[in-house]
Design a protein around this motif. Structure first.
Motif, PDB file in Angstrom:
ATOM      1  N   SER A   1      20.478 -67.257 -54.912  1.00 20.52           N
ATOM      2  CA  SER A   1      19.109 -67.718 -54.483  1.00 20.52           C
ATOM      3  C   SER A   1      19.020 -69.319 -54.061  1.00 20.52           C
ATOM      4  O   SER A   1      18.479 -69.638 -53.175  1.00 20.52           O
ATOM      5  N   ASP A   2      20.083 -69.909 -54.775  1.00 22.33           N
ATOM      6  CA  ASP A   2      20.269 -71.510 -54.364  1.00 22.33           C
ATOM      7  C   ASP A   2      21.468 -71.982 -54.797  1.00 22.33           C
ATOM      8  O   ASP A   2      21.960 -71.354 -55.838  1.00 22.33           O
ATOM      9  N   LEU A   3      22.236 -72.993 -54.162  1.00 22.51           N
ATOM     10  CA  LEU A   3      23.398 -73.346 -54.511  1.00 22.51           C
ATOM     11  C   LEU A   3      23.486 -73.848 -55.890  1.00 22.51           C
ATOM     12  O   LEU A   3      24.649 -73.719 -56.693  1.00 22.51           O
ATOM     13  N   THR A   4      22.536 -74.184 -56.434  1.00 18.52           N
ATOM     14  CA  THR A   4      22.540 -74.765 -58.048  1.00 18.52           C
ATOM     15  C   THR A   4      22.733 -73.743 -58.568  1.00 18.52           C
ATOM     16  O   THR A   4      23.052 -73.695 -60.114  1.00 18.52           O
ATOM     17  N   ARG A   5      22.530 -72.386 -58.483  1.00 11.21           N
ATOM     18  CA  ARG A   5      22.696 -71.290 -59.328  1.00 11.21           C
ATOM     19  C   ARG A   5      24.331 -71.071 -59.402  1.00 11.21           C
ATOM     20  O   ARG A   5      24.738 -70.617 -60.483  1.00 11.21           O
ATOM     21  N   ILE A   6      25.158 -71.439 -58.527  1.00 12.76           N
ATOM     22  CA  ILE A   6      26.716 -71.356 -58.573  1.00 12.76           C
ATOM     23  C   ILE A   6      27.098 -72.664 -59.445  1.00 12.76           C
ATOM     24  O   ILE A   6      28.124 -72.355 -60.381  1.00 12.76           O
ATOM     25  N   GLY A   7      26.641 -73.635 -59.193  1.00 12.17           N
ATOM     26  CA  GLY A   7      26.954 -74.968 -59.918  1.00 12.17           C
ATOM     27  C   GLY A   7      26.217 -76.146 -59.429  1.00 12.17           C
ATOM     28  O   GLY A   7      25.663 -76.252 -58.458  1.00 12.17           O
ATOM     29  N   ARG A   8      26.333 -77.009 -60.247  1.00  8.00           N
ATOM     30  CA  ARG A   8      25.726 -78.533 -59.994  1.00  8.00           C
ATOM     31  C   ARG A   8      26.644 -79.489 -59.262  1.00  8.00           C
ATOM     32  O   ARG A   8      25.922 -80.622 -58.971  1.00  8.00           O
TER      33      ARG A   8
END
Length: 111
Positions: A73-80
């Motif tokens: 849904s958003d890159l922050t779901r993969i990693g920060r």
């Protein structure tokens, strides 16, 4: 036309379940996949900061040459951090953040 195969990855916070809830992430990813003729062939969910399902997904993808991309849904779901994202991309799969206009592809241009 050939259907593109993808996996979906979701990460939620057990500490803040109202932030980016799982159902919302799933809805966004599935709607984007429908609009772009992408078949989701696997789904992985993490609620733990150590992201055990992310590691499992990476191992699973090593066995699946037919999967071209990872939907989130958003890159922050993969990693920060860019390093976390680059580590996931190192397997040669594209990461697609469906929350950006039109869904942006990141990383590699080929599978």
């Amino acid at each position: 036309m050939t259907t593109t195969h993808a996996v979906a990855y979701y990460r939620t916070s057990i500490e803040s379940p109202r932030f980016n809830p799982l159902a919302q992430q799933q809805h966004c990813v599935h709607e984007w996949a429908k609009l772009h003729d992408v078949e989701i062939v696997g789904e992985f969910v993490d609620t733990d900061k150590s992201q055990p399902s992310l590691a499992e997904m990476k191992r699973w993808l090593e066995q699946r040459g037919d999967v071209r991309c990872i939907l989130c849904s958003d890159l922050t779901r993969i990693g920060r951090s860019i390093n976390q994202i680059a580590d996931v991309e190192s397997g040669g799969k594209q990461i697609v953040s469906v929350s950006t206009a039109g869904g942006e592809f990141f990383g590699h241009s080929g599978a």
